[in-house]
Design a protein around this motif. Structure first.
Motif, short mmCIF file in Angstrom:
data_model
loop_
_atom_site.label_atom_id
_atom_site.label_comp_id
_atom_site.label_asym_id
_atom_site.label_seq_id
_atom_site.Cartn_x
_atom_site.Cartn_y
_atom_site.Cartn_z
N ARG A 79 8.63 51.55 40.06
CA ARG A 79 7.80 50.35 40.14
C ARG A 79 8.76 49.21 40.38
N ARG A 80 8.82 48.76 41.63
CA ARG A 80 9.77 47.72 42.03
C ARG A 80 9.06 46.63 42.83
N GLY A 81 9.81 45.58 43.13
CA GLY A 81 9.28 44.51 43.96
C GLY A 81 8.27 43.66 43.20
N GLY A 94 12.66 61.47 36.54
CA GLY A 94 13.28 60.16 36.35
C GLY A 94 12.38 59.04 36.83
N GLY A 95 12.70 57.83 36.37
CA GLY A 95 11.89 56.69 36.78
C GLY A 95 12.63 55.38 36.65
N VAL A 96 12.12 54.38 37.38
CA VAL A 96 12.66 53.02 37.33
C VAL A 96 11.49 52.05 37.21
N VAL A 97 11.59 51.15 36.24
CA VAL A 97 10.65 50.04 36.10
C VAL A 97 11.47 48.76 36.24
N ASP A 98 11.24 48.04 37.34
CA ASP A 98 12.01 46.83 37.65
C ASP A 98 11.10 45.62 37.49
N LEU A 150 14.71 47.60 34.17
CA LEU A 150 15.51 46.46 34.61
C LEU A 150 14.77 45.16 34.29
N LEU A 151 15.47 44.23 33.63
CA LEU A 151 14.87 42.98 33.18
C LEU A 151 15.51 41.79 33.86
N PRO A 152 14.74 40.75 34.19
CA PRO A 152 15.34 39.52 34.70
C PRO A 152 16.04 38.78 33.56
#
Length: 200
Positions: free
Chosen positions: A92-94, A110-114, A139-141
């Protein structure tokens, strides 16, 4: 140009108002009207704003502010989200709408949460992250506030995340567990020239 009358300019802003202005600033950055540094500067000020007047100052030079009316108090959190990776993966990006509650689960996957380019729809976000023989990264701002409560059992769950966040910015609480797997939590700056990430 301000959408406020002088009478309500000094009225205290709510979390939903700050979130709406943050989304408006993201729209402007996506269209190239704000450079990354200016966008992040205004974003931090939006989250710290106390009144409608403070918020209007941040958008008065943007066409987006005149294209939409202030919907004070009208925003609704996005629906709860479940992200699964079983012998597979998720990303989940952008630009996407962050709900108040997200559950992630990886099993041999695996996974990515941006969250760096995403639109927050709630001032408080709960992420329940579970990894069994799999891994995921959140990933956090820089501006969000963070609390991590997760546990690693024969695996890892990151608790050492740099940076304090910005007062008034959304709070992200990450809980859950990893078993023979890992949950990585990292603050990461937005990339200059990453306006394509901000596009819906």
């Amino acid at each position: 140009m301000s959408n406020l009358t002088p009478r309500d300019a000094s009225t205290r802003a709510a979390d939903t108002d700050r979130i709406q202005v943050a989304q408006l600033l993201t729209d402007a950055a996506a269209k190239g009207r704000l450079q990354l540094g200016e966008y992040e500067h205004r974003l931090a000020k939006a989250y710290a704003a106390q009144t409608y007047e403070d918020l209007d100052r941040l958008t008065e030079d943007l066409p987006e502010a005149t294209e939409t009316t202030h919907r004070r108090g009208a925003s609704k959190p996005a629906p709860k989200t479940l992200l699964l990776a079983i012998l597979s993966g998720f990303e989940r990006r952008g630009r996407w709408n962050v709900p108040g509650r997200i559950t992630t689960f990886t099993l041999f996957g695996g996974g990515v949460v941006d969250l760096r380019y995403a639109d927050f729809t709630s001032a408080n976000v709960e992420i329940h992250a579970y990894s069994i023989m799999g891994g995921q990264t959140i990933l956090l701002p820089p501006e969000v506030n963070l609390e991590v409560r997760g546990v690693g059992v024969m695996g890892g769950f990151d608790h050492n995340v740099d940076g304090p966040g910005t007062p008034g910015a959304p709070k992200v609480t990450i809980s859950g567990f990893s078993l023979w797997g890992g949950v990585g939590v990292k603050r990461k700056n937005r990339k200059p020239g990453g306006s394509e990430q901000l596009s819906p």
